[in-house]
Scaffold this motif. Sequence first.
Motif, PDB file in Angstrom:
ATOM      1  N   UNK A   1       0.846  -1.189   0.000  1.00  0.00           N
ATOM      2  CA  UNK A   1       0.000   0.000   0.000  1.00  0.00           C
ATOM      3  C   UNK A   1       0.882   1.240   0.000  1.00  0.00           C
ATOM      4  N   UNK A   2       0.297   2.346  -0.380  1.00  0.00           N
ATOM      5  CA  UNK A   2       1.027   3.605  -0.430  1.00  0.00           C
ATOM      6  C   UNK A   2       1.575   3.963   0.947  1.00  0.00           C
ATOM      7  N   UNK A   3       0.721   3.858   1.966  1.00  0.00           N
ATOM      8  CA  UNK A   3       1.155   4.216   3.313  1.00  0.00           C
ATOM      9  C   UNK A   3       2.271   3.305   3.812  1.00  0.00           C
ATOM     10  N   UNK A   4       2.234   2.020   3.457  1.00  0.00           N
ATOM     11  CA  UNK A   4       3.300   1.110   3.871  1.00  0.00           C
ATOM     12  C   UNK A   4       4.641   1.516   3.274  1.00  0.00           C
ATOM     13  N   UNK A   5       4.649   1.904   2.004  1.00  0.00           N
ATOM     14  CA  UNK A   5       5.904   2.328   1.373  1.00  0.00           C
ATOM     15  C   UNK A   5       6.455   3.584   2.047  1.00  0.00           C
ATOM     16  N   UNK A   6       5.551   4.525   2.378  1.00  0.00           N
ATOM     17  CA  UNK A   6       5.999   5.748   3.058  1.00  0.00           C
ATOM     18  C   UNK A   6       6.500   5.414   4.459  1.00  0.00           C
ATOM     19  N   UNK A   7       5.781   4.547   5.155  1.00  0.00           N
ATOM     20  CA  UNK A   7       6.197   4.158   6.500  1.00  0.00           C
ATOM     21  C   UNK A   7       7.580   3.521   6.491  1.00  0.00           C
ATOM     22  N   UNK A   8       7.841   2.666   5.508  1.00  0.00           N
ATOM     23  CA  UNK A   8       9.157   2.036   5.408  1.00  0.00           C
ATOM     24  C   UNK A   8      10.239   3.084   5.145  1.00  0.00           C
ATOM     25  N   UNK A   9       9.971   3.995   4.220  1.00  0.00           N
ATOM     26  CA  UNK A   9      10.977   5.012   3.878  1.00  0.00           C
ATOM     27  C   UNK A   9      11.312   5.887   5.081  1.00  0.00           C
ATOM     28  N   UNK A  10      10.302   6.346   5.810  1.00  0.00           N
ATOM     29  CA  UNK A  10      10.537   7.246   6.936  1.00  0.00           C
ATOM     30  C   UNK A  10      11.167   6.516   8.118  1.00  0.00           C
ATOM     31  N   UNK A  11      10.715   5.305   8.399  1.00  0.00           N
ATOM     32  CA  UNK A  11      11.275   4.557   9.521  1.00  0.00           C
ATOM     33  C   UNK A  11      12.730   4.190   9.253  1.00  0.00           C
TER      34      UNK A  11
ATOM     35  N   UNK B   1       0.768  -4.582  -8.320  1.00  0.00           N
ATOM     36  CA  UNK B   1       1.547  -3.373  -8.557  1.00  0.00           C
ATOM     37  C   UNK B   1       1.461  -2.460  -7.336  1.00  0.00           C
ATOM     38  N   UNK B   2       2.586  -1.933  -6.834  1.00  0.00           N
ATOM     39  CA  UNK B   2       2.551  -1.070  -5.641  1.00  0.00           C
ATOM     40  C   UNK B   2       1.645   0.138  -5.844  1.00  0.00           C
ATOM     41  N   UNK B   3       0.894   0.475  -4.785  1.00  0.00           N
ATOM     42  CA  UNK B   3      -0.020   1.616  -4.868  1.00  0.00           C
ATOM     43  C   UNK B   3       0.710   2.910  -5.173  1.00  0.00           C
ATOM     44  N   UNK B   4       1.945   3.037  -4.733  1.00  0.00           N
ATOM     45  CA  UNK B   4       2.678   4.286  -4.917  1.00  0.00           C
ATOM     46  C   UNK B   4       2.865   4.611  -6.392  1.00  0.00           C
TER      47      UNK B   4
ATOM     48  N   UNK C   1       9.396  18.936   2.108  1.00  0.00           N
ATOM     49  CA  UNK C   1       8.880  19.681   0.956  1.00  0.00           C
ATOM     50  C   UNK C   1       9.406  19.129  -0.365  1.00  0.00           C
ATOM     51  N   UNK C   2      10.571  18.522  -0.338  1.00  0.00           N
ATOM     52  CA  UNK C   2      11.184  17.971  -1.557  1.00  0.00           C
ATOM     53  C   UNK C   2      11.227  16.449  -1.426  1.00  0.00           C
ATOM     54  N   UNK C   3      10.238  15.784  -2.019  1.00  0.00           N
ATOM     55  CA  UNK C   3      10.140  14.336  -1.861  1.00  0.00           C
ATOM     56  C   UNK C   3      11.208  13.583  -2.636  1.00  0.00           C
ATOM     57  N   UNK C   4      11.922  14.299  -3.515  1.00  0.00           N
ATOM     58  CA  UNK C   4      12.994  13.631  -4.252  1.00  0.00           C
ATOM     59  C   UNK C   4      14.169  13.293  -3.343  1.00  0.00           C
ATOM     60  N   UNK C   5      14.216  13.905  -2.146  1.00  0.00           N
ATOM     61  CA  UNK C   5      15.315  13.618  -1.221  1.00  0.00           C
ATOM     62  C   UNK C   5      15.052  12.358  -0.394  1.00  0.00           C
ATOM     63  N   UNK C   6      13.819  11.839  -0.464  1.00  0.00           N
ATOM     64  CA  UNK C   6      13.478  10.629   0.283  1.00  0.00           C
ATOM     65  C   UNK C   6      13.824   9.415  -0.566  1.00  0.00           C
ATOM     66  N   UNK C   7      14.468   8.441   0.057  1.00  0.00           N
ATOM     67  CA  UNK C   7      14.766   7.191  -0.653  1.00  0.00           C
ATOM     68  C   UNK C   7      13.558   6.276  -0.552  1.00  0.00           C
ATOM     69  N   UNK C   8      13.122   5.789  -1.701  1.00  0.00           N
ATOM     70  CA  UNK C   8      11.932   4.947  -1.766  1.00  0.00           C
ATOM     71  C   UNK C   8      12.313   3.545  -2.213  1.00  0.00           C
ATOM     72  N   UNK C   9      11.602   2.564  -1.688  1.00  0.00           N
ATOM     73  CA  UNK C   9      11.758   1.212  -2.213  1.00  0.00           C
ATOM     74  C   UNK C   9      11.303   1.179  -3.672  1.00  0.00           C
ATOM     75  N   UNK C  10      10.194   1.859  -3.952  1.00  0.00           N
ATOM     76  CA  UNK C  10       9.711   2.066  -5.320  1.00  0.00           C
ATOM     77  C   UNK C  10       9.379   3.549  -5.462  1.00  0.00           C
ATOM     78  N   UNK C  11      10.129   4.317  -6.247  1.00  0.00           N
ATOM     79  CA  UNK C  11       9.879   5.757  -6.340  1.00  0.00           C
ATOM     80  C   UNK C  11       8.509   6.055  -6.929  1.00  0.00           C
TER      81      UNK C  11
END
Length: 875
Positions: A133-143, A369-372, A390-400
């Motif tokens: 899910x979208x929230x799971x991908x964000x949770x993983x990136x931030x944690x 397919x990932x929600x993100x 503010x700049x989400x490009x600085x966050x590392x994502x499992x799937x951008x």
Amino acid sequence: MPLPIEVIIEPLCTALNLGQAVVLKAPPGAGKTTGVPPAILGHGGVDQAADAKQIWVIQPRRLAARSVASWLAQQHGESIGQTYGYHVRLDRKESAATRVVLMTTGMFLRRMQTDPLLENVGCVVLDEFHERTLDLDVALALTARLRATLRDDLRLIVMSATLDPKPIADFLDAQAEPDQPLAMCLESEGRSFPVETIYRPSSLHDRIENRISEGIRVALEQTDGHVLAFLPGVGEIERAKRVLESIDLANYAAMGRPSGLAIHTLHGGLSPQLQDAALRTHAGQRKIILTTNIAETSVTVEGVTAVVDSGLAKTSIMDSRLGLSRLEVTPISQASADQRAGRAGRTGPGLCVRLWAKEATSSRPSYDRPEIQRDDLSGIVLLLAGLGENDLSTIRWLTPPPVHSLVAAHDLLRQLGAIDAAGRITAIGRSMSSLPLHPRIAKFVIEALGRLPVADVAMAAALLSERDPLENRDRLSLTEKIDLVRKDKSRSGLIETIRSVARQIERTIGEREPGTDRDASRGTDEDSDWSRALLAAYPDRVVLRRSDDPDRGRMVGGRGVFGLKRFDATATGAPLMLCYDVDGGGKESRVRAAVTIAESWLDKEAIVEEVQVDFDPAGQSLRCRKVRQYIDLILNETPAKVEPNSQTQACLYQAALQEIETDETLARIGPNSASNREESVAVILQRLALVCRSAPPSMIDSQASGDLRTTADSQSSLDPQSILRSVLMELCAGRTSFAELRKAPWKDYLVGVIGYERWQIVQREAPTHLTLPSGNRAAVHYVAGKPPWIEAKIQECFGWTSTPRILFGRVNVQMHLLGPNRRAQQITEDLASFWATTYGEIRKELRRRYPKHFWPEDPLAAKATVNGLKPRDVV
């Protein structure tokens, strides 16, 4: 019976004590969700601090979070909210004594807003990560980032039933600092009984409710437990329920079930009470549970021995071009199909009835397919803005996330006033983010509060958030819908869900907005108050109705819509409507809910009055109009005189460029008179290109010599396409049509850009004509992709011993040698070979057909003639 997960508990806790993140793969039935949290709580792996930090178990679904927390509390002889609690949207059971909190990903991210360091958290468990899910991908990136930067003591477990753990572990390792330990991958065996799978494909024309009922009949006949039937959505569930209620299922029920059959529904839109009723077991009663994919993971329904799988699910897909999300019914992945089938083998041997052909299984995607990559990102972008991201490009994502989806989310949030131009959250954005609602609904609530009673606002927000139970009723205002939901006595699932969600929203408003006047009365113009609040939440859904068809209109963004008459309560045909619920599929969008609005309500800053210029392909000329537009929706327009200026120059230039791409001869924009063929833009540029390509390496560019072999910068200045664009832009100044462009002095401008000295080289090395031995001049043809060529009668070329050469003597001119009938008898680039070999044969044939023409035996010694006839001194 011991859980399979127990064998990996010791290495898991050891890894946690060493500071390692753990990625755990455990199939359904292993007991990971109910076994891991109590084990690490009792092991002490995250309980060494005196303040006894909490374990947060993050679930993608509310139902799973509530049911697992309740089950764990029950197993430990406690009430929910003591050691084990939960926190889902608009519902929370937690106390100061709670050690393990099961929460949805949305709640986890919201709690990070108030506690970005997770200071009271010792371990985060991301469960069911395979759902992506979208929230799971964000949770993983931030944690992961938090562990790598500020909380190296924070433990992290990522649990999945199907995904390969190594890519996730590699992602975590890439986030970590060099001195941090690498993530550990663990795998557990599952525990399930054998499940027989049978395939019952049917015609695609059969309605899904009939197909699912047939599959249920088979399951009832061949098993004696509960039946879990997976359908794509709520509408399909309700229709299937009606079909099942209309037939006699008792004949298919196994013996020993005196209480008969009970039909239950299970989906995310139901109230917690109705969801619990579907999961609850009643002795002696056999159940048919019609569910969405909510029952694929985490939730176990005791006693299920058969699964009927439609093989379909409703997937939310964001169309960023339209700014609309749409639900599409799509085939589930192979992993989801296996998950569903596994539900039949939890407590004993089971049966899975799949309503598709066995051969079609391999054509399904391996994983979802990932929600993100496909969903609306506005809620996440707002939440992250609240965290200062503010700049989400600085966050590392499992799937951008896709760039276009991020752009669409930012555009919407700026329109809602939630973020500024730099992406920073605003004051109203913080108020919106504090409400556990989609940004649009949060903005609606904020706008409606103060004008309308809190209870009504909460009910309206629930109707907007959940599936509308009254969507098929025409011309109902929000006030009428609110009253109907409150008075409804049917106790239907959707109505009960709306009521439950409304009560929860009302409590949340009271917590977030304690000063709100809860006893405000409805105003005299209540419908306008609702419409204004809706407009604030859906500024991009304004529609201008068509004057020739009031049932249709054009929406901001250019999308066509239909079905407007159903929602015009005044039947006045008001020109502007707000279509706040729109189907994003098809060539036109069907309107599901709309209200009429006044132009005076529109945001004045979003209204622009300007002169617009565009190109009329039919007339091959510019046209001009004065327009008033809201965002990009033209409210009205009037014709205006086309005045040559920089705007018209740019518009004509773009139209001409498009013409160049489709017609390389430039016939519609350049001089096209037959008598001036050599003045053609295409010919001049072709000649220049040939000269530049043929210039010998020894030539050195200088202003004195005007030579064409140049440095890289000088060569780029002679690029024909660059020259054409430069000249075209100049010629478009002061002109408004292709007709005027055709009359423009193209050659003068081209020569001016090329330079006089260089133009003399072009004239010399790529001449427009060659003089023949007869004295006549033959035009040299220059066509892209072909060698330069001339046409000449054979008699005009007598005495020409070799092929003429041009372009610094490097290129033979192709000779099209004509007979008296002006048809080519030979095409050659080797004139000497033609005279020596082919001419004799052609002479025999043409001498017989054209006896008055000159056909000497020795063409090299003969005198060329102008008209091809015999000279008077030749017998």
